[in-house]
Write a protein that holds these residues in place. Structure first.
Motif, PDB file in Angstrom:
ATOM      1  N   ASP A  91     -36.334  73.172  -5.639  1.00 10.72           N
ATOM      2  CA  ASP A  91     -36.244  74.023  -6.826  1.00 10.72           C
ATOM      3  C   ASP A  91     -36.960  73.302  -7.967  1.00 10.72           C
ATOM      4  N   ASN A  92     -38.084  73.857  -8.411  1.00 11.93           N
ATOM      5  CA  ASN A  92     -38.834  73.302  -9.536  1.00 11.93           C
ATOM      6  C   ASN A  92     -38.706  74.236 -10.731  1.00 11.93           C
ATOM      7  N   THR A  93     -38.257  73.724 -11.861  1.00 16.65           N
ATOM      8  CA  THR A  93     -38.103  74.530 -13.070  1.00 16.65           C
ATOM      9  C   THR A  93     -38.850  73.881 -14.227  1.00 16.65           C
ATOM     10  N   TYR A 172     -35.106  68.343  -4.686  1.00 15.20           N
ATOM     11  CA  TYR A 172     -35.378  68.520  -3.254  1.00 15.20           C
ATOM     12  C   TYR A 172     -34.160  68.008  -2.492  1.00 15.20           C
ATOM     13  N   THR A 173     -33.732  68.779  -1.502  1.00 14.61           N
ATOM     14  CA  THR A 173     -32.571  68.393  -0.698  1.00 14.61           C
ATOM     15  C   THR A 173     -32.890  68.567   0.777  1.00 14.61           C
ATOM     16  N   GLU A 201     -41.444  63.793  -3.320  1.00 16.20           N
ATOM     17  CA  GLU A 201     -42.328  63.296  -4.370  1.00 16.20           C
ATOM     18  C   GLU A 201     -43.556  64.195  -4.519  1.00 16.20           C
ATOM     19  N   ALA A 202     -44.101  64.655  -3.396  1.00 12.05           N
ATOM     20  CA  ALA A 202     -45.303  65.498  -3.448  1.00 12.05           C
ATOM     21  C   ALA A 202     -45.015  66.852  -4.081  1.00 12.05           C
ATOM     22  N   ILE A 203     -43.860  67.454  -3.757  1.00 12.19           N
ATOM     23  CA  ILE A 203     -43.501  68.741  -4.343  1.00 12.19           C
ATOM     24  C   ILE A 203     -43.278  68.596  -5.849  1.00 12.19           C
ATOM     25  N   ALA A 204     -42.570  67.538  -6.240  1.00 10.58           N
ATOM     26  CA  ALA A 204     -42.357  67.301  -7.668  1.00 10.58           C
ATOM     27  C   ALA A 204     -43.683  67.065  -8.386  1.00 10.58           C
ATOM     28  N   GLN A 205     -44.592  66.348  -7.716  1.00  8.09           N
ATOM     29  CA  GLN A 205     -45.870  66.025  -8.346  1.00  8.09           C
ATOM     30  C   GLN A 205     -46.698  67.272  -8.617  1.00  8.09           C
TER      31      GLN A 205
END
Length: 220
Positions: A91-93, A172-173, A201-205
């Motif tokens: 979940d990215n907000t 991320y979980t 880390e890649a998704i957050a980046q």
């Protein structure tokens, strides 16, 4: 203020259906593991598409970059006919305020060390990875914690990054269980801990890279 949320909840669907054969006249063979993992990767990529579009990244590039990370994050099934499952979610907000005003909703403190992660997430288990984030005017952190309770294991990554008028929260979980067998659960997840950290880390980046260019829409 603009809030952009990209969320995914995905079940790997790799659990053994050992109890189903007793109900069916003929047991149904499961697809080969490679096909199941490919299906998981496709589902994950579909959910990443709107995130790539939101940050202005070409989706083919994102797909090519993420595919090996997704595949590496899915564990190898346990031997035998154990009932097991593996889930991953993110979940990215992104929040952006107009006129350089700092968006207060969801604002957090930026951590400088792993000890702050433990204090912020006391039920998350020990910290298995921590990083400070410095990118242009952005400052933030990533906390990755892992917990094992009985036959269930959970890895949680919490990333927070902020600039003067914007911030991003990315979670991320990954969760795994081998029914009734804590030792088997540990054996299942131990080889993929680093792979799931890399995927988180890649998704957050992706969100971090798009944060400087995020704008408030005219209709907000």
């Amino acid at each position: 203020m603009r809030h952009l949320t990209i969320a995914l909840a995905l079940s790997a669907g790799l659990a053994s259906a050992s109890g189903a054969s007793a109900m069916a006249q003929e047991p149904t063979a499961e697809p080969p593991l490679a096909d199941q993992v490919s299906n998981i990767a496709r589902q994950m990529q579909d959910k990443l598409r709107p995130l790539a579009e939101a940050v202005g990244a070409p989706f083919p590039d994102v797909r090519d970059r993420m595919d090996p990370l997704i595949r590496a994050a899915v564990p190898t099934p346990p031997p035998g006919d154990a009932d097991w499952a593996f889930d991953m979610s993110f979940d990215n907000t992104t929040s952006v305020a107009a006129a350089a005003a700092a968006p207060e909703t969801g604002r957090q403190s930026v951590f400088n060390d792993a000890q702050a992660c433990i204090a912020r997430f006391p039920g998350g288990g020990p910290v298995v990875h921590f990083r400070r984030i410095r990118q242009g005017e952005l400052r933030g952190h990533q906390c990755v914690l892992a917990s094992v309770k009985g036959d269930q294991a959970v890895l949680t990554s919490e990333t927070y990054v902020e600039g003067p008028d914007r911030h991003l929260m990315a979670r991320y979980t990954a969760a795994a269980v081998v029914d009734g067998d804590p030792a088997a659960t540990l054996a299942l997840v131990d080889p993929v801990v680093e792979s799931n950290i890399a995927l988180a880390e890649a998704i957050a980046q992706l969100g971090i890279d798009g944060l400087p260019s995020a704008r408030v829409r005219r209709d907000d």
